[in-house]
Design a protein around this motif. Sequence first.
Motif, PDB file in Angstrom:
ATOM      1  N   PRO A  25       0.792  -1.240   0.000  1.00 44.73           N
ATOM      2  CA  PRO A  25       0.000   0.000   0.000  1.00 44.73           C
ATOM      3  C   PRO A  25       0.819   1.282   0.000  1.00 44.73           C
ATOM      4  CG  PRO A  25       0.049  -0.920   2.205  1.00 44.73           C
ATOM      5  CD  PRO A  25       0.801  -1.877   1.323  1.00 44.73           C
ATOM      6  N   VAL A  26       2.131   1.165  -0.164  1.00 43.97           N
ATOM      7  CA  VAL A  26       2.992   2.351  -0.195  1.00 43.97           C
ATOM      8  C   VAL A  26       3.858   2.289  -1.438  1.00 43.97           C
ATOM      9  CG1 VAL A  26       3.050   2.644   2.317  1.00 43.97           C
ATOM     10  CG2 VAL A  26       4.773   1.221   1.199  1.00 43.97           C
ATOM     11  N   ASP A  27       4.322   3.447  -1.869  1.00 46.49           N
ATOM     12  CA  ASP A  27       5.269   3.517  -2.973  1.00 46.49           C
ATOM     13  C   ASP A  27       6.674   3.645  -2.408  1.00 46.49           C
ATOM     14  OD1 ASP A  27       3.458   3.487  -5.189  1.00 46.49           O
ATOM     15  OD2 ASP A  27       2.889   5.530  -4.679  1.00 46.49           O
ATOM     16  N   PRO A  28       7.638   2.977  -3.030  1.00 48.13           N
ATOM     17  CA  PRO A  28       9.017   3.129  -2.551  1.00 48.13           C
ATOM     18  C   PRO A  28       9.556   4.510  -2.877  1.00 48.13           C
ATOM     19  CG  PRO A  28       8.948   1.770  -4.509  1.00 48.13           C
ATOM     20  CD  PRO A  28       7.532   2.057  -4.150  1.00 48.13           C
ATOM     21  N   GLU A  29      10.456   5.000  -2.031  1.00 44.69           N
ATOM     22  CA  GLU A  29      11.103   6.299  -2.288  1.00 44.69           C
ATOM     23  C   GLU A  29      11.905   6.263  -3.573  1.00 44.69           C
ATOM     24  OE1 GLU A  29      11.839   9.300  -0.378  1.00 44.69           O
ATOM     25  OE2 GLU A  29      10.166   8.910   0.962  1.00 44.69           O
ATOM     26  N   THR A  30      12.678   5.197  -3.763  1.00 43.09           N
ATOM     27  CA  THR A  30      13.481   5.047  -4.978  1.00 43.09           C
ATOM     28  C   THR A  30      13.408   3.601  -5.454  1.00 43.09           C
ATOM     29  OG1 THR A  30      15.498   4.560  -3.734  1.00 43.09           O
ATOM     30  CG2 THR A  30      15.126   6.859  -4.341  1.00 43.09           C
ATOM     31  N   ILE A  31      13.567   3.437  -6.756  1.00 43.23           N
ATOM     32  CA  ILE A  31      13.626   2.119  -7.375  1.00 43.23           C
ATOM     33  C   ILE A  31      14.880   2.100  -8.236  1.00 43.23           C
ATOM     34  CG2 ILE A  31      12.499   0.488  -8.924  1.00 43.23           C
ATOM     35  CD1 ILE A  31       9.864   2.055  -8.319  1.00 43.23           C
ATOM     36  N   GLN A  32      15.739   1.131  -8.024  1.00 37.21           N
ATOM     37  CA  GLN A  32      16.932   1.000  -8.851  1.00 37.21           C
ATOM     38  C   GLN A  32      16.701  -0.146  -9.831  1.00 37.21           C
ATOM     39  OE1 GLN A  32      20.651   0.735  -6.759  1.00 37.21           O
ATOM     40  NE2 GLN A  32      21.753   0.098  -8.584  1.00 37.21           N
ATOM     41  N   ASP A  33      16.567   0.194 -11.116  1.00 38.49           N
ATOM     42  CA  ASP A  33      16.312  -0.768 -12.178  1.00 38.49           C
ATOM     43  C   ASP A  33      17.542  -0.769 -13.080  1.00 38.49           C
ATOM     44  OD1 ASP A  33      15.347  -2.300 -14.279  1.00 38.49           O
ATOM     45  OD2 ASP A  33      13.414  -1.293 -14.367  1.00 38.49           O
ATOM     46  N   SER A  34      18.309  -1.849 -13.069  1.00 34.98           N
ATOM     47  CA  SER A  34      19.573  -1.850 -13.810  1.00 34.98           C
ATOM     48  C   SER A  34      19.698  -3.100 -14.674  1.00 34.98           C
ATOM     49  CB  SER A  34      20.753  -1.763 -12.845  1.00 34.98           C
ATOM     50  OG  SER A  34      20.758  -2.871 -11.974  1.00 34.98           O
ATOM     51  N   MET A  35      20.393  -2.926 -15.795  1.00 32.64           N
ATOM     52  CA  MET A  35      20.682  -4.042 -16.685  1.00 32.64           C
ATOM     53  C   MET A  35      21.960  -3.728 -17.431  1.00 32.64           C
ATOM     54  SD  MET A  35      18.239  -5.724 -19.517  1.00 32.64           S
ATOM     55  CE  MET A  35      18.908  -6.459 -20.976  1.00 32.64           C
ATOM     56  N   GLY A  36      22.902  -4.643 -17.377  1.00 35.75           N
ATOM     57  CA  GLY A  36      24.188  -4.410 -18.019  1.00 35.75           C
ATOM     58  C   GLY A  36      24.312  -5.125 -19.344  1.00 35.75           C
ATOM     59  N   ALA A  37      25.360  -4.811 -20.065  1.00 33.77           N
ATOM     60  CA  ALA A  37      25.702  -5.491 -21.312  1.00 33.77           C
ATOM     61  C   ALA A  37      27.188  -5.790 -21.292  1.00 33.77           C
ATOM     62  CB  ALA A  37      25.343  -4.630 -22.513  1.00 33.77           C
ATOM     63  N   SER A  38      27.571  -6.845 -21.992  1.00 38.35           N
ATOM     64  CA  SER A  38      28.975  -7.242 -22.016  1.00 38.35           C
ATOM     65  C   SER A  38      29.418  -7.481 -23.459  1.00 38.35           C
ATOM     66  CB  SER A  38      29.160  -8.519 -21.189  1.00 38.35           C
ATOM     67  OG  SER A  38      30.497  -8.950 -21.232  1.00 38.35           O
ATOM     68  N   PHE A  39      30.506  -6.838 -23.825  1.00 40.34           N
ATOM     69  CA  PHE A  39      31.127  -7.013 -25.136  1.00 40.34           C
ATOM     70  C   PHE A  39      32.598  -7.343 -24.926  1.00 40.34           C
ATOM     71  CE2 PHE A  39      27.489  -4.335 -25.854  1.00 40.34           C
ATOM     72  CZ  PHE A  39      27.007  -4.705 -27.096  1.00 40.34           C
TER      73      PHE A  39
END
Length: 195
Positions: A25-39
């Motif tokens: 019932p609450v919203d988070p203050e921050t959301i960390q959404d990450s995705m990396g790539a490798s070459f």
Amino acid sequence: MYGNGYNFIDNYIYLYNLDKFFVIPVDPETIQDSMGASFTSSQPLGRSAPVWSYTGSGPRQVQVSFTLHRDMMNDVNAASSNLRLENFEGSRTDDYVDALIKGLQASVLPEYDAANKAVNPPMVAMRLGDEVFIKGIINSSIGVNYKLPRLRSGKYAVVDLSITITEVDAYSASTVYDVGSFRGLSTTLQRRAQK
């Protein structure tokens, strides 16, 4: 607004291994959404820049922290969650915050397939408003901080909960571009909530 008149749920966590969902019932203050790539690079003779070869991408991870209030969790989930506390096998004083914590802790422990002794990682899904959806495994520690005041039951009224979910399904570039963070949503709670 939640309750009997609404089928659309903004924030939830669904635990596949238990077939239970909890409305947050609450919203988070921050959301960390990450995705990396490798070459990887290789330097051919006679070329001023390296040649880059794609190795892989991901996995995508969503890290989030919630500040949960027991009264809000109980009010919202009593009307919305598919978990009924009277059927919950925890302590007689457990509420929806306790059930969520126990469910998340159960989701970092495997179930074993007796036939082939393989470990089946417990899956979870999390939706946060119209911005973030992820289906995967909890691939980190579950942080629980209990905060004052204390209630008559002896439990802390406020609990800070932090988790990181790692995506396990592979998606193409066109799928991610078309649906963004909401890839995989049609196969989870959204469909169940609209029935």
